[in-house]
Enzyme design. Structure first.
Site, PDB file in Angstrom:
ATOM      1  N   THR A  68      93.834   7.543  -6.086  1.00  0.00           N
ATOM      2  CA  THR A  68      94.542   8.317  -7.092  1.00  0.00           C
ATOM      3  C   THR A  68      93.640   8.413  -8.316  1.00  0.00           C
ATOM      4  O   THR A  68      92.478   8.010  -8.277  1.00  0.00           O
ATOM      5  CB  THR A  68      95.915   7.685  -7.398  1.00  0.00           C
ATOM      6  OG1 THR A  68      96.636   8.542  -8.279  1.00  0.00           O
ATOM      7  CG2 THR A  68      95.772   6.304  -8.005  1.00  0.00           C
ATOM      8  N   LYS A  72      89.392  10.410  -7.803  1.00  0.00           N
ATOM      9  CA  LYS A  72      89.302  11.438  -6.772  1.00  0.00           C
ATOM     10  C   LYS A  72      87.978  12.207  -6.797  1.00  0.00           C
ATOM     11  O   LYS A  72      87.527  12.688  -5.751  1.00  0.00           O
ATOM     12  CB  LYS A  72      90.473  12.412  -6.882  1.00  0.00           C
ATOM     13  CG  LYS A  72      91.817  11.773  -6.540  1.00  0.00           C
ATOM     14  CD  LYS A  72      92.938  12.799  -6.544  1.00  0.00           C
ATOM     15  CE  LYS A  72      94.267  12.162  -6.173  1.00  0.00           C
ATOM     16  NZ  LYS A  72      95.367  13.159  -6.111  1.00  0.00           N
ATOM     17  N   ASN A  93      91.153  12.220  -1.861  1.00  0.00           N
ATOM     18  CA  ASN A  93      92.227  11.244  -2.028  1.00  0.00           C
ATOM     19  C   ASN A  93      92.319  10.294  -0.841  1.00  0.00           C
ATOM     20  O   ASN A  93      93.170   9.409  -0.819  1.00  0.00           O
ATOM     21  CB  ASN A  93      93.577  11.946  -2.249  1.00  0.00           C
ATOM     22  CG  ASN A  93      94.184  12.466  -0.959  1.00  0.00           C
ATOM     23  OD1 ASN A  93      93.467  12.906  -0.059  1.00  0.00           O
ATOM     24  ND2 ASN A  93      95.503  12.424  -0.853  1.00  0.00           N
ATOM     25  N   ASP A 109      96.150  15.966   0.090  1.00  0.00           N
ATOM     26  CA  ASP A 109      97.097  16.575  -0.852  1.00  0.00           C
ATOM     27  C   ASP A 109      97.353  18.040  -0.504  1.00  0.00           C
ATOM     28  O   ASP A 109      98.496  18.514  -0.550  1.00  0.00           O
ATOM     29  CB  ASP A 109      96.561  16.496  -2.283  1.00  0.00           C
ATOM     30  CG  ASP A 109      96.647  15.099  -2.867  1.00  0.00           C
ATOM     31  OD1 ASP A 109      97.554  14.340  -2.457  1.00  0.00           O
ATOM     32  OD2 ASP A 109      95.822  14.761  -3.735  1.00  0.00           O
ATOM     33  N   ALA A 133      97.389  23.161 -15.409  1.00  0.00           N
ATOM     34  CA  ALA A 133      96.023  23.510 -15.008  1.00  0.00           C
ATOM     35  C   ALA A 133      95.150  22.287 -14.775  1.00  0.00           C
ATOM     36  O   ALA A 133      93.937  22.361 -14.908  1.00  0.00           O
ATOM     37  CB  ALA A 133      95.392  24.406 -16.077  1.00  0.00           C
ATOM     38  N   ALA A 137      96.816  21.141 -10.140  1.00  0.00           N
ATOM     39  CA  ALA A 137      96.926  22.603 -10.120  1.00  0.00           C
ATOM     40  C   ALA A 137      95.862  23.220  -9.221  1.00  0.00           C
ATOM     41  O   ALA A 137      96.128  24.218  -8.535  1.00  0.00           O
ATOM     42  CB  ALA A 137      96.816  23.161 -11.530  1.00  0.00           C
ATOM     43  N   ARG A 157      97.771  26.028 -21.370  1.00  0.00           N
ATOM     44  CA  ARG A 157      97.887  25.799 -22.801  1.00  0.00           C
ATOM     45  C   ARG A 157      96.632  26.147 -23.592  1.00  0.00           C
ATOM     46  O   ARG A 157      96.665  26.109 -24.824  1.00  0.00           O
ATOM     47  CB  ARG A 157      98.250  24.334 -23.069  1.00  0.00           C
ATOM     48  CG  ARG A 157      99.610  23.940 -22.536  1.00  0.00           C
ATOM     49  CD  ARG A 157      99.960  22.516 -22.933  1.00  0.00           C
ATOM     50  NE  ARG A 157     101.239  22.089 -22.380  1.00  0.00           N
ATOM     51  CZ  ARG A 157     102.419  22.328 -22.942  1.00  0.00           C
ATOM     52  NH1 ARG A 157     102.480  23.004 -24.068  1.00  0.00           N
ATOM     53  NH2 ARG A 157     103.530  21.899 -22.375  1.00  0.00           N
ATOM     54  N   TYR A 221     107.825  12.732  -8.885  1.00  0.00           N
ATOM     55  CA  TYR A 221     108.833  12.038  -8.085  1.00  0.00           C
ATOM     56  C   TYR A 221     109.502  10.904  -8.851  1.00  0.00           C
ATOM     57  O   TYR A 221     110.509  10.354  -8.400  1.00  0.00           O
ATOM     58  CB  TYR A 221     108.238  11.507  -6.772  1.00  0.00           C
ATOM     59  CG  TYR A 221     107.156  10.469  -6.922  1.00  0.00           C
ATOM     60  CD1 TYR A 221     107.466   9.123  -7.071  1.00  0.00           C
ATOM     61  CD2 TYR A 221     105.814  10.833  -6.884  1.00  0.00           C
ATOM     62  CE1 TYR A 221     106.475   8.162  -7.195  1.00  0.00           C
ATOM     63  CE2 TYR A 221     104.820   9.886  -7.011  1.00  0.00           C
ATOM     64  CZ  TYR A 221     105.150   8.546  -7.166  1.00  0.00           C
ATOM     65  OH  TYR A 221     104.165   7.610  -7.301  1.00  0.00           O
TER      66      TYR A 221
END
Length: 279
Positions: A68, A72, A93, A109, A133, A137, A157, A221
């Site tokens: 994680t 990565k 991952n 993923d 992003a 993303a 953003r 989650y």
């Protein structure tokens, strides 16, 4: 490529922070269901600086690693090879440790996202919207390359993030148009909305959910449901959650590390649900 399943084997998830990870719950549930009583799966707090040393100390009993953030991309120069899927987003991952001592990186993923969507009946959409992003993303764009036939609008953003998303679109052969986060309410009318933002980032959008929403894929989650997901469900829209993604990508990891297929999706999901309910 894989080892004898009867041998005692080890696997683990690495990252920083890592205490929150559900991966041990999911993988251990799979081992129980598959009868791999000699297999173990742990978690280790490992940052980018510590990663090379950790990898060097792994013995022949190690079968694989889940990674994680922030590892990565940091792991890629330390590997003997990576899959085309991982190369497409420059993110690994999953590391499989082979019998001959090689470290091979993969990314579950992306196919995990596709599998989660398909489980909810989403095989193909004409257009989609992505909220955010970051690294997730880019994986979302890679998944959309497999299920979206038209334009993807990414709501971001900053101009820098917008440029990055357009570059990922070109690389992944996805038609990406960017829009300002201030207009993110417009995203909610897309046939498929993928929210890749941190906890709380989409809460303000919940009030703007249309009366007949289509499908929301919210990668979070915990906490669950998010305000956006709760409102979406209340209005009758389909919701794919972060646990769906987590379980599907873990299923693929278990299969790659153990050589056993299919991995027990149902048992892994149940274990994840119970763990989250206890938090």
């Amino acid at each position: 490529m894989r080892v004898r399943a009867t041998d005692a084997r080890r696997a683990a998830v690495l990252g920083s922070p890592i205490a929150h990870s559900l991966s041990p719950v999911l993988h251990r549930a799979a081992y129980r269901e598959l009868g791999l009583d000699d297999w173990s799966y742990d978690r280790f707090e490992v940052d980018e600086e510590a990663l090379p040393g950790f990898l060097e100390e792994l013995g022949s009993e190690w079968a694989g690693l889940s990674l994680t953030m922030p590892l990565k991309r940091a792991v890629i120069p330390l590997l003997d090879g990576i899959s085309g899927t991982a190369a497409s987003v420059e993110a690994v991952n999953t590391v499989v440790l082979t019998d001959d001592g090689r470290r091979v990186g993969d990314n579950t993923d992306i196919p995990g996202m596709v599998a989660a969507l398909r489980e909810h009946g989403i095989e193909q959409v004409e257009s989609a919207a992505v909220l955010g992003a970051g690294a997730t993303a880019s994986s979302a764009l890679a998944a959309l390359a497999r299920v979206c036939t038209g334009e993807v609008v990414a709501y971001v953003r900053s101009a820098e993030r917008a440029a990055e998303m357009r570059q990922w679109g070109e690389r992944l052969d996805v038609s990406v148009r960017t829009a300002d986060w201030a207009d993110a309410e417009r995203a909610l009318r897309a046939p498929l909305v993928i929210a890749t933002t941190p906890a709380g980032a989409t809460d303000a959008l919940a009030a703007a959910v249309p009366e007949r929403p289509a499908t929301l894929f919210d990668v979070l989650y915990d906490p669950w449901p998010t305000e956006l997901a709760a409102r979406w469900s209340a209005y009758g829209g389909a919701v794919v959650g972060g646990l769906d993604l987590l379980v599907h990508q873990a299923v693929l990891q278990v299969e790659k590390m153990t050589g056993r297929s299919p991995a027990p999706l149902g048992a892994m999901r149940t274990a994840g649900e119970h763990a989250l309910a206890g938090r």
